[in-house]
Design a protein around this motif. Structure first.
Motif, PDB file in Angstrom:
ATOM      1  N   THR A 179      41.944  73.364  43.130  1.00  0.00           N
ATOM      2  CA  THR A 179      41.576  74.633  43.953  1.00  0.00           C
ATOM      3  C   THR A 179      42.987  75.249  43.928  1.00  0.00           C
ATOM      4  O   THR A 179      44.025  74.793  44.024  1.00  0.00           O
ATOM      5  CB  THR A 179      41.331  74.179  45.469  1.00  0.00           C
ATOM      6  OG1 THR A 179      42.365  73.468  45.953  1.00  0.00           O
ATOM      7  CG2 THR A 179      39.970  73.470  45.657  1.00  0.00           C
ATOM      8  N   THR A 180      42.924  76.372  44.116  1.00  0.00           N
ATOM      9  CA  THR A 180      44.046  77.660  44.363  1.00  0.00           C
ATOM     10  C   THR A 180      43.749  78.641  45.296  1.00  0.00           C
ATOM     11  O   THR A 180      44.643  79.294  45.572  1.00  0.00           O
ATOM     12  CB  THR A 180      44.354  78.243  42.864  1.00  0.00           C
ATOM     13  OG1 THR A 180      42.991  78.915  42.550  1.00  0.00           O
ATOM     14  CG2 THR A 180      44.552  77.375  41.744  1.00  0.00           C
ATOM     15  N   ARG A 181      42.568  78.672  45.992  1.00  0.00           N
ATOM     16  CA  ARG A 181      42.378  79.669  47.005  1.00  0.00           C
ATOM     17  C   ARG A 181      42.965  79.305  48.087  1.00  0.00           C
ATOM     18  O   ARG A 181      42.627  78.077  48.505  1.00  0.00           O
ATOM     19  CB  ARG A 181      40.934  79.693  47.041  1.00  0.00           C
ATOM     20  CG  ARG A 181      40.104  80.600  45.837  1.00  0.00           C
ATOM     21  CD  ARG A 181      38.674  80.276  45.740  1.00  0.00           C
ATOM     22  NE  ARG A 181      37.950  80.561  47.174  1.00  0.00           N
ATOM     23  CZ  ARG A 181      36.803  80.491  47.502  1.00  0.00           C
ATOM     24  NH1 ARG A 181      35.879  79.674  46.764  1.00  0.00           N
ATOM     25  NH2 ARG A 181      36.443  80.894  48.577  1.00  0.00           N
ATOM     26  N   ASN A 209      37.645  75.790  42.321  1.00  0.00           N
ATOM     27  CA  ASN A 209      37.978  76.570  43.555  1.00  0.00           C
ATOM     28  C   ASN A 209      36.612  76.696  44.696  1.00  0.00           C
ATOM     29  O   ASN A 209      36.355  77.733  45.038  1.00  0.00           O
ATOM     30  CB  ASN A 209      38.354  77.798  43.222  1.00  0.00           C
ATOM     31  CG  ASN A 209      39.614  78.061  42.611  1.00  0.00           C
ATOM     32  OD1 ASN A 209      40.717  77.266  43.399  1.00  0.00           O
ATOM     33  ND2 ASN A 209      40.037  78.789  41.810  1.00  0.00           N
ATOM     34  N   THR A 210      35.784  75.537  44.556  1.00  0.00           N
ATOM     35  CA  THR A 210      34.906  75.633  45.704  1.00  0.00           C
ATOM     36  C   THR A 210      34.982  74.148  46.356  1.00  0.00           C
ATOM     37  O   THR A 210      35.809  73.278  45.789  1.00  0.00           O
ATOM     38  CB  THR A 210      33.338  75.434  44.771  1.00  0.00           C
ATOM     39  OG1 THR A 210      33.451  74.509  44.176  1.00  0.00           O
ATOM     40  CG2 THR A 210      33.391  76.854  43.848  1.00  0.00           C
TER      41      THR A 210
END
Length: 275
Positions: free
Chosen positions: A216-218, A137-138
């Motif tokens: 990622t999920t953001r 998630n970055t």
């Protein structure tokens, strides 16, 4: 004397016809997408445009799909990955092309072997490494997995081998070291190969859906392809709106390819297999 010329003209004419026909077949889906994107909402896709064309689909698709943030994320990731690949490919390609060391051929075979391994087979170990490094998630999760590429190393290695060694020898006599030779001589001469690698990498990263979907999920890390996939789920039956979103996501890479196509063709033509 005129018969051979006549045959040559006929051959060139038929070649032109075949090329034009092939180009039309390849471009036909793009033409359908482009024309449909200007159709009024609620209509079915068609090959021919209508008199009441509208730009409302593009405005609505841009706002509902939140493509501004997606464009920024995709551009950042694509530029970062491309920069990493150009640097690593230039260094490794030059070493494999010019430096003499034990195991060079074996290392080259390892680099080539990476080309036949699908990225999907490596997703679990890559995910574990990213999780261990607290990079899930970055932006690093979207950049580091493809920061090095065997294709780029092989491409630049092949191109460096086409450059005469005498140029490097002359620079070495003048006191230049290996890095200076690479920076001042080899890279400027390898511009077609660098442009080719840039186009391949940038377009590949721009069109990548797998990494953003897995690592990622953001919502603030959504890329263009992920935004387009989510947009498609919401507006499956609205073809004009969908085609407008597809056009928005496709135009940047098409323009980029058209700008660099001449160098791209030169780079591909000059990087044939050389022992």
């Amino acid at each position: 004397m005129s018969k051979p010329n006549w045959n040559l003209k006929n051959t060139n004419l038929w070649s032109l016809v075949v090329l034009v026909l092939g180009a039309f077949i390849v471009l036909l889906p793009l033409i359908v997408v482009f024309l449909t994107s200007f159709s009024p909402a609620g209509t079915t896709p068609g090959v021919l445009g209508k008199n009441n064309w509208t730009l409302a689909n593009y405005r609505e698709a841009w706002e509902r799909g939140k493509f501004l943030l997606a464009f920024a994320n995709s551009t950042l990731v694509a530029i970062a990955v491309t920069a990493f690949q150009i640097i690593t490919s230039a260094l490794a390609g030059y070493a494999l092309a010019r430096l003499k060391f034990r195991g060079r051929q074996a290392l080259l075979l390892v680099v080539l072997a990476t080309l036949v391994i699908p990225f999907q087979l490596l997703v679990i170990p890559i995910f574990l490494v990213l999780k261990w490094g607290h990079m899930i998630n970055t932006y690093w999760a979207l950049i580091l997995p493809t920061a090095v590429n065997g294709f780029g190393i092989f491409l630049l290695r092949q191109y460096f081998q086409t450059i005469p060694v005498e140029l490097e020898e002359a620079a070495a006599i003048d006191g230049a070291n290996r890095l200076q030779i690479l920076w001042r001589i080899m890279l400027p001469l390898a511009r077609p190969a660098l442009v080719t690698l840039f186009l391949f990498t940038f377009i590949g990263e721009w069109n990548d859906l797998f990494k953003p979907l897995v690592f990622t999920t953001r919502p603030e890390l959504r890329t263009v392809q992920l935004a387009l996939a989510e947009f498609q789920e919401q507006f499956t039956n609205n073809w004009p709106l969908m085609m407008a979103a597809v056009t928005i996501s496709t135009v940047p890479v098409m323009v980029l390819f058209l700008i660099g196509q001449r160098q791209f063709i030169r780079g591909i033509a000059a990087t044939g297999i050389k022992n």
